[in-house]
Design a protein around this motif. Structure first.
Motif, PDB file in Angstrom:
ATOM      1  N   LEU A 239      -8.241  14.030  -3.640  1.00 55.19           N
ATOM      2  CA  LEU A 239      -8.256  13.725  -2.485  1.00 55.19           C
ATOM      3  C   LEU A 239      -8.607  15.159  -2.159  1.00 55.19           C
ATOM      4  CD1 LEU A 239      -8.165  11.780   0.300  1.00 55.19           C
ATOM      5  CD2 LEU A 239      -6.604  11.331  -1.886  1.00 55.19           C
ATOM      6  N   ALA A 240      -7.938  16.305  -2.626  1.00 55.38           N
ATOM      7  CA  ALA A 240      -8.396  17.394  -2.603  1.00 55.38           C
ATOM      8  C   ALA A 240      -9.731  17.630  -3.219  1.00 55.38           C
ATOM      9  CB  ALA A 240      -7.593  18.839  -3.464  1.00 55.38           C
ATOM     10  N   LEU A 241     -10.347  16.820  -4.480  1.00 52.64           N
ATOM     11  CA  LEU A 241     -11.818  17.461  -5.211  1.00 52.64           C
ATOM     12  C   LEU A 241     -12.732  16.120  -4.225  1.00 52.64           C
ATOM     13  CD1 LEU A 241     -10.576  16.152  -8.732  1.00 52.64           C
ATOM     14  CD2 LEU A 241     -11.827  18.824  -7.804  1.00 52.64           C
ATOM     15  N   HIS A 242     -12.213  15.554  -3.579  1.00 52.18           N
ATOM     16  CA  HIS A 242     -13.021  14.327  -2.448  1.00 52.18           C
ATOM     17  C   HIS A 242     -13.626  15.625  -1.523  1.00 52.18           C
ATOM     18  CE1 HIS A 242     -14.901  11.716  -0.365  1.00 52.18           C
ATOM     19  NE2 HIS A 242     -13.371  12.048   0.436  1.00 52.18           N
ATOM     20  N   GLU A 243     -12.406  16.157  -0.838  1.00 52.65           N
ATOM     21  CA  GLU A 243     -12.712  16.500   0.529  1.00 52.65           C
ATOM     22  C   GLU A 243     -13.368  17.199   0.325  1.00 52.65           C
ATOM     23  OE1 GLU A 243     -11.556  15.401   3.720  1.00 52.65           O
ATOM     24  OE2 GLU A 243     -11.223  14.683   2.655  1.00 52.65           O
TER      25      GLU A 243
END
Length: 327
Positions: A239-243
């Protein structure tokens, strides 16, 4: 085949020292006699079942069956005998002392020179421990999948609640939710479909998530060792990479042709602390957004697994530092 020849063949089995020396349990039956009785067993068969030879000869093999012998396996054995074909079935059998074992039973015909089936043979292998091990492995695998799916649903629920809290527009809510759930699924599906039990690595996550947002793959540089990740950090890190990648594609380095992202991975000597540095450059001037739904979401998810993220909103490009326990 004449009766004399047939008797000679049967008698010769009792003299066959080779079969008595074989460690594979063997028995031979005569399908031409009523109830297809056993006419020969070797020493390994007697050792496996605990019976004496005189207790076995003349009986049908069904005396080895018991309370936990399934009807399906019994029917399979009958079909194999009736069809006079070579085949194998697992069947629960019982020793003389009443202990059960899983018998990998192979049945096949003994064929004479005229192509006629004159006898049937059965070989028995005790596979109880192997089947128990396989069953335990399957149980653990099912438990692992159930645990991971439970965690995945928990994270999905958190994503939906957080997205709804910061978004009033339904179209925007749908777009944000779909993107975040897709990023989550990429990481988890990749680990569920990998051969063996090897989780995803840092380079695999970056390739599957971040590079998908770059107009040109060369805009993304990934440096440092490819670190194998513990399963519990996959969701928050994905999720961090996606955001970060989504924000970059909309407002940062990936929103223009010449923007660059440099991702550096490292781990401490024990490998139990993973650090990621995210640096954007050569993109449009960056200002800190008044909206913080994405950063709040990933901050909360990372903190849940003992990690952290720090943002630096520099004009030349956003910088972020993530630390995660990886053990």
């Amino acid at each position: 085949m004449s009766e004399a020849t047939r008797k000679k063949l049967i008698d010769s089995l009792n003299l066959d020292m080779v079969l008595q020396s074989v460690r594979l349990a063997l028995c031979v039956t005569d399908p031409e006699q009523p109830d297809n009785p056993i006419i020969y067993v070797n020493r390994a068969f007697l050792e496996l079942t605990g019976y004496e030879e005189e207790e076995v000869l003349g009986r049908n093999c069904r005396f080895l069956q018991g309370p936990n012998t399934t009807q399906e396996s019994v029917i399979a054995v009958r079909r194999m005998v009736a069809g006079k074909s070579m085949s194998t079935v697992d069947i629960v059998n019982y020793r003389k002392d009443g202990t059960e074992f899983v018998n990998s039973l192979q049945i096949g015909p003994v064929i004479d020179q005229d192509g006629e089936t004159v006898l049937m043979f059965g070989s028995q292998i005790d596979v109880t421990s192997q089947r128990a091990e396989e069953s335990e492995i399957q149980r653990l695998a099912n438990a692992e999948v159930a645990h991971r799916m439970k965690n995945l649903v928990t994270v999905m629920s958190s994503i939906m609640r957080t997205t709804a809290r910061y978004t009033d527009d339904m179209d925007e809510f749908a777009e944000l939710s779909v993107g975040r759930l897709e990023a989550l699924s990429l990481a988890h599906i990749a680990t569920l479909t990998k051969d063996g039990d090897t989780p995803a690595s840092t380079s695999e996550l970056c390739d599957s998530i971040v590079r998908n947002y770059a107009p040109d793959p060369h805009q993304v540089s990934i440096r440092g060792a490819s670190i194998v990740l513990s399963r519990h950090v996959l969701s928050p890190l994905s999720l961090a990479l996606h955001e970060l990648a989504t924000n970059s594609a909309k407002y940062g380095a990936l929103s223009c042709e010449y923007g660059k992202i440099d991702i550096t991975w490292s781990a401490n000597d024990s490998g139990k602390i993973v650090e990621m540095l995210w640096r954007e450059s050569e993109g449009p001037s960056v200002e800190k957004s008044s909206r913080s739904s994405g950063s709040n979401l990933i901050t909360r998810l990372l903190e849940r697994v003992g990690g952290s993220i720090k943002f630096d909103w520099e004009p030349e490009g956003i910088k972020a530092r993530i630390e995660l326990p990886n053990g």
